[in-house]
Design a protein around this motif. Sequence first.
Motif, PDB file in Angstrom:
ATOM      1  N   ILE A 164       0.857  -1.183   0.000  1.00  0.00           N
ATOM      2  CA  ILE A 164       0.000   0.000   0.000  1.00  0.00           C
ATOM      3  C   ILE A 164       0.894   1.233   0.000  1.00  0.00           C
ATOM      4  O   ILE A 164       1.869   1.302   0.759  1.00  0.00           O
ATOM      5  N   TYR A 165       0.552   2.196  -0.841  1.00  0.00           N
ATOM      6  CA  TYR A 165       1.361   3.398  -0.957  1.00  0.00           C
ATOM      7  C   TYR A 165       0.540   4.645  -0.645  1.00  0.00           C
ATOM      8  O   TYR A 165      -0.689   4.651  -0.776  1.00  0.00           O
ATOM      9  N   ARG A 166       1.244   5.685  -0.215  1.00  0.00           N
ATOM     10  CA  ARG A 166       0.603   6.905   0.246  1.00  0.00           C
ATOM     11  C   ARG A 166      -0.348   7.495  -0.786  1.00  0.00           C
ATOM     12  O   ARG A 166      -1.417   8.004  -0.456  1.00  0.00           O
ATOM     13  N   ASP A 167       0.024   7.434  -2.054  1.00  0.00           N
ATOM     14  CA  ASP A 167      -0.783   8.065  -3.110  1.00  0.00           C
ATOM     15  C   ASP A 167      -1.926   7.180  -3.613  1.00  0.00           C
ATOM     16  O   ASP A 167      -2.698   7.607  -4.472  1.00  0.00           O
ATOM     17  N   ASP A 168      -2.032   5.953  -3.132  1.00  0.00           N
ATOM     18  CA  ASP A 168      -3.112   5.060  -3.580  1.00  0.00           C
ATOM     19  C   ASP A 168      -4.481   5.642  -3.222  1.00  0.00           C
ATOM     20  O   ASP A 168      -4.719   6.012  -2.069  1.00  0.00           O
ATOM     21  N   ASN A 169      -5.360   5.686  -4.209  1.00  0.00           N
ATOM     22  CA  ASN A 169      -6.704   6.212  -3.955  1.00  0.00           C
ATOM     23  C   ASN A 169      -7.754   5.523  -4.828  1.00  0.00           C
ATOM     24  O   ASN A 169      -8.774   6.118  -5.160  1.00  0.00           O
ATOM     25  N   LEU A 170      -7.504   4.273  -5.189  1.00  0.00           N
ATOM     26  CA  LEU A 170      -8.467   3.561  -6.026  1.00  0.00           C
ATOM     27  C   LEU A 170      -9.722   3.182  -5.247  1.00  0.00           C
ATOM     28  O   LEU A 170     -10.764   2.897  -5.834  1.00  0.00           O
ATOM     29  N   GLY A 171      -9.629   3.207  -3.924  1.00  0.00           N
ATOM     30  CA  GLY A 171     -10.795   2.900  -3.112  1.00  0.00           C
ATOM     31  C   GLY A 171     -11.946   3.864  -3.337  1.00  0.00           C
ATOM     32  O   GLY A 171     -13.106   3.535  -3.037  1.00  0.00           O
ATOM     33  N   SER A 172     -11.655   5.030  -3.874  1.00  0.00           N
ATOM     34  CA  SER A 172     -12.709   6.019  -4.138  1.00  0.00           C
ATOM     35  C   SER A 172     -13.725   5.500  -5.154  1.00  0.00           C
ATOM     36  O   SER A 172     -14.877   5.934  -5.158  1.00  0.00           O
ATOM     37  N   HIS A 173     -13.306   4.557  -6.019  1.00  0.00           N
ATOM     38  CA  HIS A 173     -14.215   4.014  -7.036  1.00  0.00           C
ATOM     39  C   HIS A 173     -15.345   3.188  -6.417  1.00  0.00           C
ATOM     40  O   HIS A 173     -16.407   3.041  -7.021  1.00  0.00           O
ATOM     41  N   VAL A 174     -15.111   2.643  -5.225  1.00  0.00           N
ATOM     42  CA  VAL A 174     -16.107   1.753  -4.611  1.00  0.00           C
ATOM     43  C   VAL A 174     -16.594   2.300  -3.268  1.00  0.00           C
ATOM     44  O   VAL A 174     -17.178   1.564  -2.464  1.00  0.00           O
ATOM     45  N   SER A 175     -16.369   3.574  -3.027  1.00  0.00           N
ATOM     46  CA  SER A 175     -16.703   4.167  -1.728  1.00  0.00           C
ATOM     47  C   SER A 175     -18.202   4.123  -1.424  1.00  0.00           C
ATOM     48  O   SER A 175     -18.604   4.191  -0.264  1.00  0.00           O
ATOM     49  N   GLY A 176     -19.037   3.982  -2.469  1.00  0.00           N
ATOM     50  CA  GLY A 176     -20.481   3.975  -2.255  1.00  0.00           C
ATOM     51  C   GLY A 176     -21.070   2.614  -1.947  1.00  0.00           C
ATOM     52  O   GLY A 176     -22.269   2.515  -1.663  1.00  0.00           O
ATOM     53  N   LEU A 177     -20.257   1.561  -1.995  1.00  0.00           N
ATOM     54  CA  LEU A 177     -20.777   0.210  -1.745  1.00  0.00           C
ATOM     55  C   LEU A 177     -20.902  -0.038  -0.243  1.00  0.00           C
ATOM     56  O   LEU A 177     -19.925  -0.020   0.499  1.00  0.00           O
TER      57      LEU A 177
END
Length: 392
Positions: free
Chosen positions: A266-279
């Motif tokens: 996991i890296y500081r700039d990782d932000n792919l979780g935003s794609h599934v934040s509504g689930l």
Amino acid sequence: RFKLDSSSFIVDPFSGSGTTSVYAKSIGIPSAGVEANDYFHFASKTKLEWRINPSEVLRVLENVLVKYKSSISRYEWEFDYNVKQSGSKTNFTKLASKHRPAMLDVRYISDHTFAQFHILKRVLARIDWKSPALENLFKFAMSSILVPCSNVRYGPGFGVSKKVKIVNVLEVYEKKIRRMAQDLALPSTKKNRLVSSKLVLGDSRQASTYFKTHSADAMITSPPYPGDHEYTKHSRLELIFGDYAKSLSEFRVIKQRMLRGSTTNIYRDDNLGSHVSGLQSIQEITEEIDKRLKHDGATSGFEKLYSKLVREYFGGMYLVFGEALKVLKPGAPFALLVSDSHAFKMVHIRTATILGEVALLAGFTEVKIDLWQWKKTTSHSYELRENILIVQ
């Protein structure tokens, strides 16, 4: 079930050591794969080269055996290799200490075993190869026996045995090469040696850049799952010994191409979780993880990353599904073999179920889940479902 045949084209976006493509080729179906790990890419690519003459393999093997036995006779060993010894001998420990890579800890592979592998590697470098494919086969055979000859154990994580293993590397290597030659002589191998099998070293989250739009009749894969397994550790010996990665920065290059499945990836700039934040399902899991962390007073840096890892994993898979839609023909299936997980404070993650939700979010319209088997975890003897998720 998918009614695939020789006119079909299968893509595996997480090809690993090539299971899908090797089997597809064995029954005459063209395929392609994407793999982020340099060693596994090399392994699967080599396993799919079937135009090599098995008689030539055995001829070269005899040459390798002669050169190897001549080389080891110059050193003093802990046991008799049944070769004629030269007059002046150097102890094998000096050879090992001089050439051992810094990251290849002696706990992983003893000096005795490493020295033998180093000699074998040096012998292969001196062979006059008739083709790159033949050279790759012999190099792959060497790398494929590293772990069996080492002190490394997987159960399922990376571990080291306390008992130092003493092995005769040449015996194991010769047996492996002869088995490969037998495989190359199989009728199915000869019949399907020209069936196309393309392999790409790359990132499955960018799969559409490697293949033509709407070209695949199916995708079949076994992706990583959120179990906190660091997959470069599973090939640490092979990556280091094969000169693919010898430093932390070189390992980081490989890990950046990989789906986030481990807290060490996991890296500081990782932000792919935003794609599934509504689930809601993902929100519930991360909230429960955070609740248990707080209850246990967990303070380690890795534990604090558990919730982010879950979000990044499913966010990364959202991109994989989006890329799959571009590569698959309309209506074509995508099958994924995935296991449930409880790696993070024993919070149960129904991987296939949530991935089905992620696939629908990405644009797939049909989801089906079949139980493949029940798996018993190594650490807790706890049964988890391993499912086949099929989306269309």
